[in-house]
Design an enzyme around this catalytic site. Sequence first.
Site, PDB file in Angstrom:
ATOM      1  N   THR A 100      -6.502   1.699   9.495  1.00  0.00           N
ATOM      2  CA  THR A 100      -6.213   1.008  10.747  1.00  0.00           C
ATOM      3  C   THR A 100      -4.897   1.524  11.323  1.00  0.00           C
ATOM      4  O   THR A 100      -4.771   1.783  12.518  1.00  0.00           O
ATOM      5  CB  THR A 100      -6.134  -0.507  10.512  1.00  0.00           C
ATOM      6  OG1 THR A 100      -7.374  -0.951   9.954  1.00  0.00           O
ATOM      7  CG2 THR A 100      -5.867  -1.249  11.802  1.00  0.00           C
ATOM      8  N   ASP A 155       0.823  -1.206   0.000  1.00  0.00           N
ATOM      9  CA  ASP A 155       0.000   0.000   0.000  1.00  0.00           C
ATOM     10  C   ASP A 155       0.856   1.254   0.000  1.00  0.00           C
ATOM     11  O   ASP A 155       0.531   2.253  -0.659  1.00  0.00           O
ATOM     12  CB  ASP A 155      -0.950  -0.002   1.198  1.00  0.00           C
ATOM     13  CG  ASP A 155      -0.238  -0.167   2.542  1.00  0.00           C
ATOM     14  OD1 ASP A 155       0.916  -0.639   2.569  1.00  0.00           O
ATOM     15  OD2 ASP A 155      -0.849   0.174   3.573  1.00  0.00           O
ATOM     16  N   ARG A 156       1.993   1.213   0.696  1.00  0.00           N
ATOM     17  CA  ARG A 156       2.857   2.379   0.776  1.00  0.00           C
ATOM     18  C   ARG A 156       3.494   2.682  -0.586  1.00  0.00           C
ATOM     19  O   ARG A 156       3.601   3.846  -0.993  1.00  0.00           O
ATOM     20  CB  ARG A 156       3.924   2.167   1.834  1.00  0.00           C
ATOM     21  CG  ARG A 156       3.344   1.854   3.223  1.00  0.00           C
ATOM     22  CD  ARG A 156       4.402   1.853   4.287  1.00  0.00           C
ATOM     23  NE  ARG A 156       4.893   3.210   4.494  1.00  0.00           N
ATOM     24  CZ  ARG A 156       6.007   3.494   5.152  1.00  0.00           C
ATOM     25  NH1 ARG A 156       6.765   2.516   5.642  1.00  0.00           N
ATOM     26  NH2 ARG A 156       6.389   4.748   5.309  1.00  0.00           N
ATOM     27  N   ASP A 208      -2.027   8.167   4.658  1.00  0.00           N
ATOM     28  CA  ASP A 208      -3.080   7.169   4.463  1.00  0.00           C
ATOM     29  C   ASP A 208      -3.630   6.834   5.843  1.00  0.00           C
ATOM     30  O   ASP A 208      -2.967   6.188   6.655  1.00  0.00           O
ATOM     31  CB  ASP A 208      -2.482   5.933   3.781  1.00  0.00           C
ATOM     32  CG  ASP A 208      -3.547   4.940   3.324  1.00  0.00           C
ATOM     33  OD1 ASP A 208      -4.689   5.013   3.825  1.00  0.00           O
ATOM     34  OD2 ASP A 208      -3.234   4.084   2.471  1.00  0.00           O
TER      35      ASP A 208
END
Length: 254
Positions: free
Chosen positions: A127, A102-103, A124
């Site tokens: 969670t 995701d990063r 972002d």
Amino acid sequence: MTPDVVVDIGNSRVKWGRCVGGRVADRVSLAPDDSTDWDRAGSNWGVSNRGERWVVASVHPTRRDRFLGWLGRHDVAVTVIADPLAVPVPMKVDEPAKVGMDRLMNALAAMRAAGPGVPTITADIGTAITLDLTDTSGAFVGGAIMPGPRLMAASLRDYTAALPLVDISPLLGGLPFGANTVDAIRAGIAALTVGGIREAVEDYAPRLGGDPHVFVTGGGREYANRLAELLRFPVTVDPFHTLEGIRLAAEALP
């Protein structure tokens, strides 16, 4: 390759993005472990369209594999991007092969949106809150990871004797005084979320080689309204940001 649908499987949600005309044009956010929810969305999205190309990236291997099993029951072509080194982003970090997908997708989307020579910071808010940085050369240089708003709320409930679990909703204006326990928790989490991101951005910015463009995405992106008031850099709020990174990574595949 040119994908028809891109999928981001996170720790809290499964997000699909429909690709139209060289961009992610629509999205849906689904429960992470509910195939019934996927069935309902699939009927609306034409998941059984023969030959449709789906590209999946994930930070949660177990949920990814379960989703792939569900997707395998449909007549679509599936590509999984699981190797960080396959993402077309140069990396200046200690362990490139261990960077979260995701990063890297956030870094790729930010880099392309900001343009050549402009450093970027993507916040972002999910969670976990990740701060993903690119420098003026277009390289991913790391960032920061901190607990997200709901994780903070759950920790206060789980590790104290009397504090309740609070339903987190963003505070768009100034912080209240917290005249009761629930409001005090909400104010504290908002202060930590916005203040933590702001502190990191202000600290990182002078070391990136120029004024950064800040992108905010994730389930808690509504906090961006407050961030935009406080930061001295341009802020773009983009619910499609990570999905757009997956689309760009897919198009770089042979």
